[in-house]
Scaffold this motif. Sequence first.
Motif, PDB file in Angstrom:
ATOM      1  N   UNK A   1      47.159  55.905  17.684  1.00 37.81           N
ATOM      2  CA  UNK A   1      47.535  54.546  18.101  1.00 37.81           C
ATOM      3  C   UNK A   1      48.099  54.488  19.519  1.00 37.81           C
ATOM      4  N   UNK A   2      48.665  55.579  20.002  1.00 37.92           N
ATOM      5  CA  UNK A   2      49.269  55.566  21.337  1.00 37.92           C
ATOM      6  C   UNK A   2      48.300  55.963  22.448  1.00 37.92           C
ATOM      7  N   UNK A   3      47.077  56.316  22.092  1.00 36.84           N
ATOM      8  CA  UNK A   3      46.100  56.782  23.086  1.00 36.84           C
ATOM      9  C   UNK A   3      45.413  55.597  23.743  1.00 36.84           C
ATOM     10  N   UNK A   4      45.389  55.595  25.078  1.00 38.67           N
ATOM     11  CA  UNK A   4      44.728  54.535  25.835  1.00 38.67           C
ATOM     12  C   UNK A   4      43.591  55.137  26.663  1.00 38.67           C
ATOM     13  N   UNK A   5      42.770  54.268  27.219  1.00 34.93           N
ATOM     14  CA  UNK A   5      41.631  54.727  28.027  1.00 34.93           C
ATOM     15  C   UNK A   5      42.006  54.982  29.475  1.00 34.93           C
TER      16      UNK A   5
END
Length: 503
Positions: free
Chosen positions: A424-428
């Motif tokens: 959930x905390x991973x962004x692009x």
Amino acid sequence: MDLVLLEKVLLGLFVAITVAVVVSKLRGKRFKLPPGPIPVPVFGNWLQVGDDLNHRNLTAMARRFGEIFLLRMGQRNLVVASSPELAREVLYTQGVEFGSRTRNVVFDIFTGKGQDMVFTVYGDHWRKMRRIMTVPFFTNKVVQQNRHGWEDEAARVVADLKANPKAATEGVVLRRRLQLMMYNNMYRIMFDRRFESEEDPLFLKLKALNGERSRLAQSFQYNYGDFIPILRPFLRGYLKMCKDVKERRIQLFKDCFVEERKKLNQTGGSDGLKCAIDHILEAEKKGEINEDNVLYIVENINVAAIETTLWSIEWGIAELVNHPEIQEKLRREIDAVLGAGVQVTEPDMPKLPYLQAVIKETLRLRMAIPLLVPHMNLHDAKLAGYDIPAESKILINAWFLANNPNHWKKPEEFRPERFLEEEAKVEANGNDFRFLPFGAGRRNCPGIILALPILGITIGRLVQNFELLPPPGQDKIDTTEKGGQFSMHILTHSTIVAKPRAL
């Protein structure tokens, strides 16, 4: 072949073999090189591994040789890094040391020997070009100024599909219409211009030249002349084609877009509203860049912004067609949050977490640039305790970082929920070095600020307005990959049935 030329080639190969053996022995004493297959004189590992150094082949080699390995491709060193830690080291910690771009005979032609931003070496020219391009292209202000145009283009796609009776029955090749949409999105930003239809003569000419440029640059055909310079005489015909396409494209950009915009500004026909090229032309007037730099900026946007985003839209639609339960879940979210019939807009993105998750999962599993744009160290460097000789080509296998089962739960599955649950905390944006669809550090892709909202608007509106299905008689559409030296797109541009929903 001319006998004199053959004699020179054979003599040159003999000299090259002798020099390569001597240099190899000398370097063996000086360098502690990364592991890899044993090279042979002159050809290195080229004859062993071939040209097709795509993300899957390099993943197989990483499993054999480790998270860092070296391939000797003729006279070029190619270092492949396949772990988040090494990606961080190359892109961030040692971002200056590894911040340049490799040169080759074909990209020297298409970029005027590095007069652009994307493929130029790290240094003053790159910093100047990045600064000049940031204000007109890569800020939140640009997004807010242009989002209505993107929403308008998506609405036109929806309207055209609804007006086409074939779309709801036998299906259409949706990519063709989406390609026009993407050109209009970017040409509105650049020149405040759009193309009215897929049959627009200027659009057809532009699309054909851009397609030919991509084909020539993505080919593996020129590698032998790049790896072994003595073989370059055999590339004369190929390089002549590249020069011809480059000259025709640059002339088209100049005559039909840049000069036309200048005339419009001089006659007051632009209504005083600035588009991106106006900012670039101001920089030229100030003497910060020259006319060639202006044209190569246009070149970069045509290559780096249009097709890559189009590939990602196409992959996202293909995965939603093949996973109807995910498509329906996304549709339910949009209807519940916005209300039935209320069209997705850019400000809605933060309220649609499942839509964001679908986009992230598309970028993870079907990364448009799976090896990122290659890096290079101008000087001898160190990486993971190994010596990296100057001017080595450094590849980050970003696809493997995002699909390694040691780091991701069931990575082979298209499962957007992972970005709402365990990831959930991973962004692009490069906040996690396992997931780098736009790179990270100094040479990251600044186009992320444009690509993500365009992806969200386009995919969101298609899903909320249509049930997207495979053509009659098929359960799924073909998602076989087709890769070039820097890209991964879908092999077959699929026919999609788009059945309008009652809203």
